[in-house]
Write an enzyme that holds these catalytic residues in place. Structure first.
Site, PDB file in Angstrom:
ATOM      1  N   TYR A  34       0.837  -1.205   0.000  1.00 54.46           N
ATOM      2  CA  TYR A  34       0.000   0.000   0.000  1.00 54.46           C
ATOM      3  C   TYR A  34       0.875   1.261   0.000  1.00 54.46           C
ATOM      4  O   TYR A  34       0.648   2.189  -0.787  1.00 54.46           O
ATOM      5  CB  TYR A  34      -0.891  -0.059   1.241  1.00 54.46           C
ATOM      6  CG  TYR A  34      -1.614   1.207   1.591  1.00 54.46           C
ATOM      7  CD1 TYR A  34      -2.641   1.695   0.797  1.00 54.46           C
ATOM      8  CD2 TYR A  34      -1.277   1.915   2.746  1.00 54.46           C
ATOM      9  CE1 TYR A  34      -3.308   2.861   1.143  1.00 54.46           C
ATOM     10  CE2 TYR A  34      -1.943   3.073   3.098  1.00 54.46           C
ATOM     11  CZ  TYR A  34      -2.956   3.546   2.291  1.00 54.46           C
ATOM     12  OH  TYR A  34      -3.605   4.693   2.625  1.00 54.46           O
ATOM     13  N   LYS A  46       1.464   4.432  -2.787  1.00 57.53           N
ATOM     14  CA  LYS A  46       1.345   5.872  -2.516  1.00 57.53           C
ATOM     15  C   LYS A  46       2.577   6.614  -3.027  1.00 57.53           C
ATOM     16  O   LYS A  46       2.466   7.729  -3.552  1.00 57.53           O
ATOM     17  CB  LYS A  46       1.119   6.121  -1.026  1.00 57.53           C
ATOM     18  CG  LYS A  46      -0.213   5.579  -0.520  1.00 57.53           C
ATOM     19  CD  LYS A  46      -1.385   6.206  -1.268  1.00 57.53           C
ATOM     20  CE  LYS A  46      -2.730   5.741  -0.797  1.00 57.53           C
ATOM     21  NZ  LYS A  46      -3.854   6.337  -1.568  1.00 57.53           N
TER      22      LYS A  46
HETATM   23  C1  15L Z   1      -3.734   4.998   6.231  1.00 55.66           C
HETATM   24  O1  15L Z   1      -3.142   5.342   5.218  1.00 55.66           O
HETATM   25  C2  15L Z   1      -5.002   4.232   6.155  1.00 55.66           C
HETATM   26  O2  15L Z   1      -5.779   4.586   5.040  1.00 55.66           O
HETATM   27  C3  15L Z   1      -5.809   4.334   7.422  1.00 55.66           C
HETATM   28  O3  15L Z   1      -6.780   3.311   7.403  1.00 55.66           O
HETATM   29  C4  15L Z   1      -4.945   4.232   8.682  1.00 55.66           C
HETATM   30  O4  15L Z   1      -4.400   2.944   8.780  1.00 55.66           O
HETATM   31  C5  15L Z   1      -3.862   5.270   8.635  1.00 55.66           C
HETATM   32  O5  15L Z   1      -3.129   5.181   7.443  1.00 55.66           O
HETATM   33  C6  15L Z   1      -2.891   5.191   9.826  1.00 55.66           C
HETATM   34  O6  15L Z   1      -1.682   5.117   9.594  1.00 55.66           O
HETATM   35  O7  15L Z   1      -3.341   5.243  10.955  1.00 55.66           O
END
Ligand code: 15L
Length: 265
Positions: free
Chosen positions: A134, A138
């Site tokens: 993920y 990004k």
């Molecule tokens: C993110 O990028 C996620 O979309 C979210 O669900 C959380 O996990 C957040 O980061 C986080 O780091 O708390």
């Protein structure tokens, strides 16, 4: 008045922004792979699968600016991330370019830099250290945004969002919390500020324990109203319920770092 497209309208952030954005952008087009369950009669919605370029082009038609919250929002399998965030992220920028959209605000994430230790204060110009597939997606999205800004003159703002919500959920989130109204401020800077070319901001409120130097956002007029320490007792009480996580507690990305972790400590 600008016509703004928001992708990811059925997700957690999108759902909240459906309440906060219409007073600012009354001509708001919502999109997601499927409609929000509670879609109102006064809301405009067009479904699109981001992995399909033609569907992306269809939602970009006649749009002045995009807030791109669509895609997979947590760690997933390679195929999930590939379709929704890698192919989907590329398609969104390419479709925006083909349809003449001038500005894109891209929801990046703290997980693009999650493997920086918590004692290391970082700016927005550090080498990416993603903590997950993920997070890699990004970093990819930020890179695609830079390409469309530099090559095609699109005005692109990437927001490395910390944790969005009404209050910080635990100790880690005291450092990275983002109040919904502060996210709206950051989106407005991306959509409206005349000096945007390509910018990366941290999506964080005023957090005294911040690990991030967010001075670029402040230079563009960002004045967050959320203060994580106001919720310190709640966050620490929630933290006390969690098991210690030696890897996750050391790095900024938390559990995204400890999941699948098998390097030598
Ligand atoms: C993110 O990028 C996620 O979309 C979210 O669900 C959380 O996990 C957040 O980061 C986080 O780091 O708390």
């Amino acid at each position: 008045m600008a016509r703004i497209l928001m992708t990811g309208a059925s997700g957690g952030i999108g759902t909240r922004l459906r309440e906060l954005l219409p007073p600012i952008y009354p001509d708001l087009l919502l999109s997601d792979i499927r409609p929000p369950a509670d879609l109102g009669a006064n809301e405009q919605f067009k479904a699109a699968d981001l992995a399909d370029l033609a569907q992306c082009e269809a939602i970009c038609e006649g749009v002045d600016g995009i807030i791109h919250f669509g895609g997979y929002s947590v760690e997933g399998s390679w195929d999930q991330i590939l379709q929704a965030n890698i192919i989907g992220g590329y398609n969104l920028f390419e479709a925006a370019y083909r349809k003449g959209v001038k500005r894109v605000v891209f929801a990046s994430s703290n997980h693009a830099v999650g493997f920086y230790p918590r004692h290391h204060r970082i700016g927005t110009d550090v080498t990416p250290r993603p903590d997950s597939r993920y997070g890699v997606s990004k970093v990819f999205g930020e890179a695609v945004g830079a390409l469309y800004a530099d090559k095609h003159g699109m005005k692109v703002t990437c927001l490395r969002i910390g944790n969005f919500g009404d209050m910080p959920l635990d100790q880690r989130r005291l450092s990275i919390w983002l109040k919904p109204e502060d996210l709206v401020q950051l989106c407005r800077i991306g959509l409206e500020h005349p000096d945007i070319h390509f910018e990366v901001f941290y999506g964080a409120s005023f957090n005294e324990r911040a690990w991030w130097d967010n001075h670029r956002a402040y230079e563009f007029g960002y004045r967050p109203t959320g203060r994580a320490e106001d919720f310190r007792e709640h966050a620490m009480a929630e933290q006390a319920k969690l098991k210690p996580d030696p890897v996750g507690d050391h790095f900024q990305g938390g559990t995204f770092c400890s999941m699948e972790f098998d390097a030598d400590p």
